[in-house]
Design an enzyme around this catalytic site. Structure first.
Site, PDB file in Angstrom:
ATOM      1  CB  ALA A 100       2.257  13.363   2.205  1.00 49.92           C
ATOM      2  CD  GLU A 137      -1.878  -0.437   8.926  1.00 51.26           C
ATOM      3  OE1 GLU A 137      -2.952  -0.786   9.425  1.00 51.26           O
ATOM      4  OE2 GLU A 137      -1.215  -1.136   8.136  1.00 51.26           O
ATOM      5  CD  GLN A 184      10.021  -0.369  36.494  1.00 47.21           C
ATOM      6  OE1 GLN A 184      10.399  -0.058  35.360  1.00 47.21           O
ATOM      7  NE2 GLN A 184      10.647   0.029  37.576  1.00 47.21           N
ATOM      8  CG  PHE A 242      -1.808   1.011   1.554  1.00 51.04           C
ATOM      9  CD1 PHE A 242      -3.025   1.065   0.876  1.00 51.04           C
ATOM     10  CD2 PHE A 242      -1.571   1.945   2.560  1.00 51.04           C
ATOM     11  CE1 PHE A 242      -3.981   2.025   1.201  1.00 51.04           C
ATOM     12  CE2 PHE A 242      -2.523   2.909   2.889  1.00 51.04           C
ATOM     13  CZ  PHE A 242      -3.729   2.948   2.200  1.00 51.04           C
ATOM     14  CB  SER A 246      -1.763   7.804  19.763  1.00 48.94           C
ATOM     15  OG  SER A 246      -1.448   6.451  19.965  1.00 48.94           O
ATOM     16  CB  ILE A 300       6.196   1.130   0.758  1.00 45.17           C
ATOM     17  CG1 ILE A 300       6.001   2.620   0.387  1.00 45.17           C
ATOM     18  CG2 ILE A 300       5.109   0.244   0.167  1.00 45.17           C
ATOM     19  CD1 ILE A 300       4.800   3.318   1.058  1.00 45.17           C
TER      20      ILE A 300
HETATM   21  N1  COS Z   1     -13.990   6.753   4.873  1.00 42.84           N
HETATM   22  C1  COS Z   1     -14.435   7.271   3.681  1.00 42.84           C
HETATM   23  N2  COS Z   1     -14.190   8.555   3.293  1.00 42.84           N
HETATM   24  C2  COS Z   1     -13.470   9.319   4.141  1.00 42.84           C
HETATM   25  C3  COS Z   1     -12.976   8.844   5.373  1.00 42.84           C
HETATM   26  C4  COS Z   1     -13.275   7.517   5.731  1.00 42.84           C
HETATM   27  N3  COS Z   1     -12.853   6.990   6.893  1.00 42.84           N
HETATM   28  N4  COS Z   1     -12.292   9.833   5.982  1.00 42.84           N
HETATM   29  C5  COS Z   1     -12.350  10.897   5.168  1.00 42.84           C
HETATM   30  N5  COS Z   1     -13.052  10.579   4.053  1.00 42.84           N
HETATM   31  C6  COS Z   1     -13.385  11.464   2.932  1.00 42.84           C
HETATM   32  C7  COS Z   1     -14.091  12.718   3.456  1.00 42.84           C
HETATM   33  O1  COS Z   1     -15.497  12.500   3.544  1.00 42.84           O
HETATM   34  C8  COS Z   1     -13.740  13.744   2.403  1.00 42.84           C
HETATM   35  O2  COS Z   1     -14.566  13.578   1.276  1.00 42.84           O
HETATM   36  P1  COS Z   1     -15.532  14.797   0.742  1.00 42.84           P
HETATM   37  O3  COS Z   1     -14.583  15.921   0.399  1.00 42.84           O
HETATM   38  O4  COS Z   1     -16.203  14.221  -0.442  1.00 42.84           O
HETATM   39  O5  COS Z   1     -16.420  15.104   1.899  1.00 42.84           O
HETATM   40  C9  COS Z   1     -12.329  13.348   1.980  1.00 42.84           C
HETATM   41  O6  COS Z   1     -12.182  11.960   2.317  1.00 42.84           O
HETATM   42  C10 COS Z   1     -11.262  14.156   2.677  1.00 42.84           C
HETATM   43  O7  COS Z   1     -11.410  13.937   4.047  1.00 42.84           O
HETATM   44  P2  COS Z   1     -10.926  14.950   5.139  1.00 42.84           P
HETATM   45  O8  COS Z   1     -11.339  16.339   4.737  1.00 42.84           O
HETATM   46  O9  COS Z   1     -11.388  14.456   6.444  1.00 42.84           O
HETATM   47  O10 COS Z   1      -9.327  14.855   5.013  1.00 42.84           O
HETATM   48  P3  COS Z   1      -8.234  15.522   5.910  1.00 42.84           P
HETATM   49  O11 COS Z   1      -7.085  15.776   5.029  1.00 42.84           O
HETATM   50  O12 COS Z   1      -8.765  16.641   6.729  1.00 42.84           O
HETATM   51  O13 COS Z   1      -7.832  14.439   7.049  1.00 42.84           O
HETATM   52  C11 COS Z   1      -7.012  12.396   8.007  1.00 42.84           C
HETATM   53  C12 COS Z   1      -7.820  13.134   6.924  1.00 42.84           C
HETATM   54  C13 COS Z   1      -6.157  13.243   8.907  1.00 42.84           C
HETATM   55  C14 COS Z   1      -8.032  11.637   8.839  1.00 42.84           C
HETATM   56  C15 COS Z   1      -6.178  11.459   7.140  1.00 42.84           C
HETATM   57  O14 COS Z   1      -5.233  12.213   6.410  1.00 42.84           O
HETATM   58  C16 COS Z   1      -5.468  10.407   7.925  1.00 42.84           C
HETATM   59  O15 COS Z   1      -6.074   9.401   8.294  1.00 42.84           O
HETATM   60  N6  COS Z   1      -4.131  10.571   8.126  1.00 42.84           N
HETATM   61  C17 COS Z   1      -3.310   9.552   8.668  1.00 42.84           C
HETATM   62  C18 COS Z   1      -2.766   8.729   7.542  1.00 42.84           C
HETATM   63  C19 COS Z   1      -2.276   7.419   8.027  1.00 42.84           C
HETATM   64  O16 COS Z   1      -2.915   6.742   8.813  1.00 42.84           O
HETATM   65  N7  COS Z   1      -1.123   7.020   7.557  1.00 42.84           N
HETATM   66  C20 COS Z   1      -0.552   5.792   7.975  1.00 42.84           C
HETATM   67  C21 COS Z   1       0.249   5.211   6.908  1.00 42.84           C
HETATM   68  S1  COS Z   1      -0.653   4.384   5.728  1.00 42.84           S
HETATM   69  S2  COS Z   1      -0.409   2.513   6.305  1.00 42.84           S
END
Ligand code: COS
Length: 385
Positions: free
Chosen positions: A132, A366, A339, A125, A369, A159
């Site tokens: 980012a 993923e 501990q 993935f 916290s 990755i």
């Molecule tokens: N399921 C489906 N759609 C989703 C969703 C979900 N769980 N979360 C967000 N979306 C959709 C939103 O509805 C929005 O769509 P619309 O514009 O059509 O309404 C779009 O995706 C953008 O969402 P949002 O505005 O919430 O995005 P942000 O950039 O504000 O924030 C977070 C998103 C911070 C929650 C996201 O970037 C995130 O999870 N970051 C962490 C990434 C991560 O876990 N990385 C780990 C490595 S990958 S293994």
């Protein structure tokens, strides 16, 4: 009395097989993995035989087609052993494949899922980039339309299983940056495609046997048919996969909570100081009892959220809560159990030293916290808006 259904009986057989596999095959291999940084071939064969690569893949494509609850139960057993074992098959039945299951065309599913389910091919993935991470929607990898296909340029970071993967789910911008998250599309890119380079894996603090690398795309040409789902739906695809993966990861942490507890409990009953087993001392008992409460709560949360997902409920908030709580709980338990081991917990002769380093990652990948707290609060506020 309700008699168990055939499906429940099959699940218990599978859970039992996973428990035996973890204890009889994985635990004895932990030291080898630590020394060699590789998962031994006999372990990979065992994973294939148990069907672990295809746990989440529908039966129609050769997988086990487990429900979320069933998947969580199996994962908790496997993760009684160090978590890198699960990582080996985790991207193939998790984030690397969920996008294909949720968004793939029949042709894409037929082409990839059977090979992934059998473990012949592995999947990765590719979302995170050097700039980012938590702000996933700010990614800058670009897929530019050219002729009847796309040309991908960019760099992906950390990755997992990139060195093994036959297919990558790659998230790239197909629209100008001001389109934000809705300008991101997903693509299936095969290993060996010209211009795709997998870098040497990073050296890490723990998680020996799991490999994370940069994946570099330099003018990588893919046909239009490599796009996964409609243009502009890549970010939603990634988030949907992450909802599932976060619950899965909470199950990983729950399995580890039990292992950590057992390591601490064993040591506390064997180690004698002041003329008796240290488990007799109430301050040691407090460490054990707090940890038991944490482990019990983590398991209850995961099982409940998994049942909710299977009932068709949206679990964005619940998955975030579960991953947050269960991974923090595993961190707390690892600290307390170390501990209890005293100085012995700090040397490599005891498994707790390795497990302590391994569980530290769970609170980061993923979704950190802090991102999970943010997702939880956002969903709560949305519900009352
Ligand atoms: N399921 C489906 N759609 C989703 C969703 C979900 N769980 N979360 C967000 N979306 C959709 C939103 O509805 C929005 O769509 P619309 O514009 O059509 O309404 C779009 O995706 C953008 O969402 P949002 O505005 O919430 O995005 P942000 O950039 O504000 O924030 C977070 C998103 C911070 C929650 C996201 O970037 C995130 O999870 N970051 C962490 C990434 C991560 O876990 N990385 C780990 C490595 S990958 S293994």
């Amino acid at each position: 009395m309700n008699l168990p259904s055939e499906r429940e009986e099959t699940l218990e057989l599978l859970v039992d097989a996973a428990r035996r596999f973890a204890r009889e095959v994985l635990l004895p291999a932990e030291e080898i993995v630590e020394e060699t940084n590789e998962i031994p071939a006999h372990v990979v064969r065992g994973m294939r035989d148990l069907g672990l690569f295809g746990m989440t893949i529908p039966e129609k494509y050769g997988g086990l087609g487990l429900s979320m609850y069933e998947e969580a139960r199996v994962v908790m057993e496997i993760c009684y052993a160090q978590p890198a074992f699960r990582s080996y098959f985790g991207t193939t039945n998790g984030v690397g494949t969920l996008g294909i299951i949720n968004y793939g065309s029949e042709e894409q599913k037929g082409k990839y899922l059977p090979q992934l389910a059998s473990g012949e091919m592995m999947a990765s993935f590719a979302l995170t980039e050097p700039d980012a991470g938590s702000d996933a929607a700010s990614l800058s990898t670009r897929a530019t339309r050219e002729g009847d296909g796309f040309v991908i340029n960019g760099t992906k970071r950390f990755i997992t299983n990139a060195i093994h993967a036959g297919v990558f789910t790659v998230f790239a911008r197909t629209a100008p940056r001001d389109a934000g998250a809705n300008g991101i599309s997903a693509f299936l890119v095969e290993r060996g495609t010209q211009g795709l380079t997998v870098a040497k894996p990073y050296r890490k603090m723990g998680f020996a046997g799991s490999h994370e690398s940069d994946v570099i795309f330099e003018d990588v040409r893919v046909p239009a048919s490599a796009m996964l789902g409609p243009e502009g739906t890549g970010f939603k695809n990634a988030m949907k996969s992450l909802d599932h993966a976060r619950l899965h990861m909470a199950a990983v942490a729950t399995g580890l909570c039990q292992r950590l507890l057992d390591e601490g409990l064993r040591y506390a009953t064997e180690r004698k100081q002041f003329g008796q087993a240290i488990a007799k001392f109430q301050l040691i008992q407090a460490l054990l009892a707090d940890s038991q409460a944490d482990a019990y709560a983590a398991r209850a949360m995961v099982e409940r959220a998994a049942r909710d997902k299977d009932a068709g409920k949206s679990i964005t908030k619940e998955a975030a809560c579960c991953k947050y709580f269960a991974t923090e709980a595993a961190g707390r338990i690892a600290d307390r159990m170390l501990q209890i081991h005293g100085g012995n917990g700090y040397i490599k002769e005891y498994a707790i030293e390795r497990l302590y380093r391994d569980v530290r990652l769970l609170r980061i990948y993923e979704g950190t916290s802090q991102i999970l707290q943010l997702v939880t609060a956002r969903e709560m506020l949305r519900e009352v808006a």
